[in-house]
Design a protein around this motif. Structure first.
Motif, mmCIF file in Angstrom:
data_model
loop_
_atom_site.group_PDB
_atom_site.id
_atom_site.type_symbol
_atom_site.label_atom_id
_atom_site.label_comp_id
_atom_site.label_asym_id
_atom_site.label_seq_id
_atom_site.Cartn_x
_atom_site.Cartn_y
_atom_site.Cartn_z
ATOM 1 N N UNK A 22 0.828 -1.202 0.000
ATOM 2 C CA UNK A 22 0.000 0.000 0.000
ATOM 3 C C UNK A 22 0.867 1.260 0.000
ATOM 4 N N UNK A 23 0.376 2.331 -0.617
ATOM 5 C CA UNK A 23 1.141 3.580 -0.597
ATOM 6 C C UNK A 23 1.230 4.152 0.814
ATOM 7 N N UNK A 24 2.237 4.960 1.015
ATOM 8 C CA UNK A 24 2.455 5.600 2.314
ATOM 9 C C UNK A 24 2.827 7.059 2.076
ATOM 10 N N UNK A 25 2.687 7.846 3.114
ATOM 11 C CA UNK A 25 3.177 9.218 3.086
ATOM 12 C C UNK A 25 4.592 9.155 3.647
ATOM 13 N N UNK A 26 5.570 9.427 2.801
ATOM 14 C CA UNK A 26 6.958 9.472 3.242
ATOM 15 C C UNK A 26 7.230 10.904 3.680
ATOM 16 N N UNK A 27 7.686 11.064 4.915
ATOM 17 C CA UNK A 27 7.885 12.393 5.490
ATOM 18 C C UNK A 27 9.314 12.517 6.009
ATOM 19 N N UNK A 28 10.080 13.385 5.361
ATOM 20 C CA UNK A 28 11.450 13.660 5.801
ATOM 21 C C UNK A 28 11.438 14.893 6.689
ATOM 22 N N UNK A 54 5.598 13.281 0.523
ATOM 23 C CA UNK A 54 5.176 12.756 -0.771
ATOM 24 C C UNK A 54 4.538 11.390 -0.544
ATOM 25 N N UNK A 55 3.514 11.092 -1.326
ATOM 26 C CA UNK A 55 2.871 9.777 -1.268
ATOM 27 C C UNK A 55 3.568 8.867 -2.266
ATOM 28 N N UNK A 56 3.932 7.686 -1.797
ATOM 29 C CA UNK A 56 4.577 6.707 -2.668
ATOM 30 C C UNK A 56 4.543 5.342 -2.000
ATOM 31 N N UNK A 57 4.824 4.306 -2.777
ATOM 32 C CA UNK A 57 5.022 2.985 -2.195
ATOM 33 C C UNK A 57 6.454 2.951 -1.685
ATOM 34 N N UNK A 58 6.633 2.378 -0.528
ATOM 35 C CA UNK A 58 7.956 2.348 0.088
ATOM 36 C C UNK A 58 8.671 1.042 -0.191
ATOM 37 N N UNK A 59 9.942 1.150 -0.402
ATOM 38 C CA UNK A 59 10.834 -0.001 -0.387
ATOM 39 C C UNK A 59 12.191 0.519 0.066
ATOM 40 N N UNK A 70 -7.877 1.028 7.024
ATOM 41 C CA UNK A 70 -8.251 0.959 5.620
ATOM 42 C C UNK A 70 -7.378 -0.081 4.930
ATOM 43 N N UNK A 71 -7.549 -1.305 5.291
ATOM 44 C CA UNK A 71 -6.754 -2.370 4.693
ATOM 45 C C UNK A 71 -5.756 -2.921 5.683
ATOM 46 N N UNK A 72 -5.436 -2.168 6.717
ATOM 47 C CA UNK A 72 -4.536 -2.644 7.749
ATOM 48 C C UNK A 72 -5.297 -2.815 9.038
ATOM 49 N N UNK A 73 -4.658 -3.446 9.974
ATOM 50 C CA UNK A 73 -5.330 -3.699 11.242
ATOM 51 C C UNK A 73 -5.175 -2.551 12.199
ATOM 52 N N UNK A 74 -4.128 -1.736 11.991
ATOM 53 C CA UNK A 74 -3.874 -0.663 12.939
ATOM 54 C C UNK A 74 -3.246 -1.164 14.216
ATOM 55 N N UNK A 75 -2.823 -2.439 14.211
ATOM 56 C CA UNK A 75 -2.197 -3.024 15.389
ATOM 57 C C UNK A 75 -0.725 -3.270 15.124
ATOM 58 N N UNK A 76 0.023 -3.398 16.170
ATOM 59 C CA UNK A 76 1.463 -3.641 16.047
ATOM 60 C C UNK A 76 1.820 -5.112 15.958
ATOM 61 N N UNK A 77 0.977 -5.981 15.772
ATOM 62 C CA UNK A 77 1.406 -7.309 15.977
ATOM 63 C C UNK A 77 1.259 -8.314 15.013
#
Length: 143
Positions: free
Chosen positions: A53-59, A98-103, A136-143
């Motif tokens: 999923x895309x993410x907001x990459x914030x420097x 910027x919004x992008x897919x992270x790798x 929204x597609x993720x659980x929002x949990x750390x585990x």
């Protein structure tokens, strides 16, 4: 895959919310503020980051006030948005978003780019974090 399957998939994607840098309901899913830690290690240890999923990459950077406009112009060429935090004088803390897919490769490339830009503008690169929508597609949990 049949024609109808492709149409169905296109319609589903059209209904999915588009992530923007101003999205609400996002949370930090990975962060890198230790220059000695590789970006691949940062992403590998994150239990919340969803690679598909895309993410907001914030420097996070600190720049002299008179160089913020220049930095914004340079970064805008590649789709980055620069947002300064309120400052009472002196160096200004800014976020490049910027919004992008992270790798790992792209995170490392952008880290080097941001650090180089900050250095050229007499500033400093502090680190990066990534935000993704929770629920929204993720659980929002750390585990």
């Amino acid at each position: 895959m049949s024609f109808f399957d492709r149409v169905r998939d296109l319609l589903r994607k059209r209904d999915e919310p588009v992530l923007t840098v101003d999205a609400e309901g996002v949370a930090v899913v990975a962060e890198a503020f230790d220059v000695a830690e590789a970006d691949s290690a940062v992403l590998a240890r994150s239990h919340r980051w969803r690679a598909a999923e895309p993410a907001i990459l914030r420097h996070h950077l600190v720049l002299p006030p008179d160089r913020v406009t220049e930095a914004a112009a340079v970064l805008a060429q590649d789709g980055w948005e620069l947002r300064p935090e309120p400052s009472a004088g002196g160096p200004v803390r800014v976020h490049a978003l910027r919004v992008q897919k992270l790798d790992a490769l792209h995170c490392a490339q952008e880290r080097a780019r941001m650090a180089g830009l900050a250095q050229r503008l007499d500033g400093d690169w502090l680190g990066w974090d990534a935000l993704q929508p929770m629920g929204l597609g993720g659980t929002g949990r750390d585990g």
